[in-house]
Every structure is written in structure tokens, then in C-alpha cells.
Design a protein around this motif. Sequence first.
Motif, short mmCIF file in Angstrom:
data_model
loop_
_atom_site.label_atom_id
_atom_site.label_comp_id
_atom_site.label_asym_id
_atom_site.label_seq_id
_atom_site.Cartn_x
_atom_site.Cartn_y
_atom_site.Cartn_z
N ALA A 1 0.85 -1.19 0.00
CA ALA A 1 0.00 0.00 0.00
C ALA A 1 0.89 1.24 0.00
CB ALA A 1 -0.92 -0.01 1.22
N PRO A 2 0.37 2.39 -0.49
CA PRO A 2 1.16 3.62 -0.44
C PRO A 2 1.62 3.92 0.98
CG PRO A 2 -0.77 3.93 -1.83
CD PRO A 2 -0.92 2.59 -1.17
N GLY A 3 2.89 4.34 1.08
CA GLY A 3 3.48 4.62 2.38
C GLY A 3 4.31 3.47 2.93
N ASP A 4 4.22 2.26 2.31
CA ASP A 4 5.07 1.14 2.74
C ASP A 4 6.52 1.41 2.32
OD1 ASP A 4 2.89 -0.14 3.80
OD2 ASP A 4 2.67 -1.56 2.11
N ILE A 5 7.43 0.79 3.03
CA ILE A 5 8.85 0.93 2.71
C ILE A 5 9.27 -0.27 1.86
CG2 ILE A 5 11.20 1.11 3.61
CD1 ILE A 5 10.01 2.24 6.20
N ILE A 6 9.86 -0.02 0.69
CA ILE A 6 10.45 -1.08 -0.15
C ILE A 6 11.95 -0.98 0.06
CG2 ILE A 6 10.61 -2.05 -2.46
CD1 ILE A 6 7.75 -1.80 -1.48
N VAL A 7 12.59 -2.06 0.51
CA VAL A 7 13.97 -1.93 0.96
C VAL A 7 14.73 -3.25 0.82
CG1 VAL A 7 13.33 -2.45 3.38
CG2 VAL A 7 15.43 -1.15 2.90
N ASN A 8 16.02 -3.15 0.54
CA ASN A 8 16.95 -4.27 0.69
C ASN A 8 18.25 -3.71 1.27
OD1 ASN A 8 18.36 -3.09 -1.46
ND2 ASN A 8 17.58 -4.55 -2.97
N SER A 9 19.30 -4.49 1.28
CA SER A 9 20.53 -4.04 1.93
C SER A 9 21.24 -2.94 1.15
CB SER A 9 21.48 -5.23 2.13
OG SER A 9 21.80 -5.82 0.88
N HIS A 10 20.79 -2.66 -0.09
CA HIS A 10 21.46 -1.66 -0.91
C HIS A 10 20.63 -0.40 -1.17
CE1 HIS A 10 24.50 -4.68 -1.74
NE2 HIS A 10 23.55 -5.52 -2.16
N HIS A 11 19.31 -0.49 -1.03
CA HIS A 11 18.48 0.65 -1.42
C HIS A 11 17.19 0.65 -0.62
CE1 HIS A 11 17.36 3.94 -3.98
NE2 HIS A 11 16.25 3.33 -4.41
N ALA A 12 16.61 1.86 -0.45
CA ALA A 12 15.34 2.03 0.26
C ALA A 12 14.50 3.06 -0.49
CB ALA A 12 15.58 2.47 1.70
N ALA A 13 13.17 2.87 -0.48
CA ALA A 13 12.26 3.77 -1.19
C ALA A 13 10.90 3.74 -0.50
CB ALA A 13 12.13 3.36 -2.65
N ILE A 14 10.05 4.70 -0.85
CA ILE A 14 8.69 4.78 -0.32
C ILE A 14 7.73 4.42 -1.45
CG2 ILE A 14 6.92 6.29 0.65
CD1 ILE A 14 9.20 7.91 1.94
N TYR A 15 6.88 3.44 -1.20
CA TYR A 15 5.94 2.99 -2.22
C TYR A 15 4.80 4.00 -2.35
CZ TYR A 15 3.04 -0.30 -4.88
OH TYR A 15 2.30 -0.92 -5.86
N ILE A 16 4.42 4.33 -3.62
CA ILE A 16 3.35 5.29 -3.86
C ILE A 16 2.18 4.65 -4.60
CG2 ILE A 16 4.89 7.28 -3.80
CD1 ILE A 16 4.81 7.30 -6.88
N GLY A 17 2.28 3.35 -4.92
CA GLY A 17 1.20 2.63 -5.59
C GLY A 17 1.51 2.37 -7.06
N ASN A 18 0.77 1.42 -7.62
CA ASN A 18 0.89 1.06 -9.05
C ASN A 18 2.31 0.67 -9.45
OD1 ASN A 18 -1.88 1.66 -9.56
ND2 ASN A 18 -1.37 3.84 -9.69
N GLY A 19 3.03 0.01 -8.56
CA GLY A 19 4.38 -0.46 -8.87
C GLY A 19 5.41 0.64 -8.95
N MET A 20 5.14 1.81 -8.36
CA MET A 20 6.04 2.94 -8.43
C MET A 20 6.50 3.33 -7.02
SD MET A 20 6.01 3.39 -11.70
CE MET A 20 6.76 5.01 -11.99
N VAL A 21 7.70 3.92 -6.96
CA VAL A 21 8.25 4.38 -5.68
C VAL A 21 8.86 5.77 -5.87
CG1 VAL A 21 8.77 2.08 -4.78
CG2 VAL A 21 10.48 3.27 -6.18
N ILE A 22 9.02 6.51 -4.77
CA ILE A 22 9.81 7.74 -4.78
C ILE A 22 11.04 7.47 -3.95
CG2 ILE A 22 8.47 8.74 -2.85
CD1 ILE A 22 9.18 11.52 -4.14
#
Length: 264
Positions: free
Chosen positions: A216-237
Motif C-alpha cells: 500500500a502507499p506509504g510502505d517501505i520497499i527496501v533491501n541491503s542496498h536501497h530504500a524507497a517509499i511505495y506510492i502505488g501502481n508499482g512505483m516508488v519515490i
Amino acid sequence: MGDAVSSTVMKSIKLFPLITVLAATSFAFVGVAPTAIAASDATRQEAVVATRSFPKTNAVKKNILAESTSTQVESGSDWGGVESLNVPQTKSQAEKDQEAADKKAQEEEQARAQAQAQSQAANRSESRTALNTGSGTASSTTSIPAPPATATGQALAQYALQFQGYPYVAGGNQPSGWDCSGFVQWVFSQFGVSLPHYSGAQMSVGSPVGSIADAAPGDIIVNSHHAAIYIGNGMVINALDPAQGTQVTSLAVFTSSYVIRRVL
């Protein structure tokens, strides 16, 4: 007269036996000589046969005029270094022209890339100057957008979108310059959530989400190399690098597996 004839006859009678002996001897010699010569020739022929005879061979050679097709070479054979002969390679004029064109194109591409990098560096410098002098989009604390009163994931995602174009600084966690995990940390701090700075530590915050279909929007997408904020529809900022700054991208920015963490 009669005495003279008688004397001649007597001499003839005396010579007759000698002539007879000589004639017999001649005939004997003539008969023996061919025999001796024949015997000598026979002996000579036997000698020739004896010296020129060859041992009998039982090997039968078939098709001795056929060309050999064997290509087997004995190991260790020395052929005078022919196998290591260094033959100079030549190029056609077309190949030389193509190499020159490729080199020119490569040089032009390098020049364009260098000019683009210089332009981006100048833009980043202007952004930092604006932040330090109190002008521009993120000029000071008072110019930073205030977060919404409602602390939801959707509200957080909408708030994060307002920072597109902000500069990337390795190790930073402020609007004047942040890295990927520093950006996530700062945005969540505006909603009263304290997160660790580095992406490896952010992999364990909040609760896990099973798949991107459940994100859902606002979730954190992250691994050991990168982090991003999910905004929906398979996109991140996310904050990418000094050249690109903070941008919206697809999940393809993650070149390896990632986890999804829900904090709000």
C-alpha cells in the motif's frame, strides 16, 4: 734329275707326320675353345645371378598410387616452428574507415556524457546554494512543506512526492541533501516515526508485507542496498544518486530482491 725328285719326295714323306700333328692340334683347340668360353660364360652368369638376387617378399601392396589421407602427427614432432608462424594481419580500407567512424562516435558520446555531467553538477550546485541562502524550493526550514495532520500511509506517500528534485548527498538525511535511506528516515520523522538511517537496518522495522500485490502507499520497499517509499501502481519515490537526485521510478530500480515493511 731322278735323284732330285727322289730327294723331294723323301722330304715330303718326312714332313707329313708333322703336318698331321699340327692339324690335329688345331682341330682340338678349335673344339676346346668354344667349350671353355661357354663354361666361362656359364660361371659368369651364375655369379651375376648370385649377386643380383633379392629375398622373396610376401607383403602385398594394394593401390600403391593412392594418395594418403592420414592426418595423424606424432606427438613431439618438430616442423621447424611453422605452427607458431606469426603471419601479419592486414585490414581492408573499409575496415579502417569503420574503425575511424566508431572511434569518432565514441569520442562524441564521451564528450556528451561529460557535458551532461557538468550540467548536472552545476544544477546541484545551484540547488545547494539556494538551500544555503534561503531561496528556492527547499530554501529553509520555513519553506519545507508541513506534513498533514493525518498520519496514514497514503498521506505519507503524498507528502513524500513533494520532494521530487531534491539533491542526493551520500550519508545525508536532511532536505539539503540525503541518500536513499536518509530520505525515508526524514519523511517518516515528519509523521512522528523514528527510523534507523541505513537501509539494512530498515529491513526489520514495522511489519512485513507478503507481496507487492498486498503493498500500500506509504510502505517501505527496501533491501541491503536501497530504500524507497511505495506510492502505488508499482512505483516508488526515492533518492537515487548525485546525478539524478530524488525521483519517482518503477520497482525496476531494485536490481535484486527486496522486502516490504509497513510502519503506518
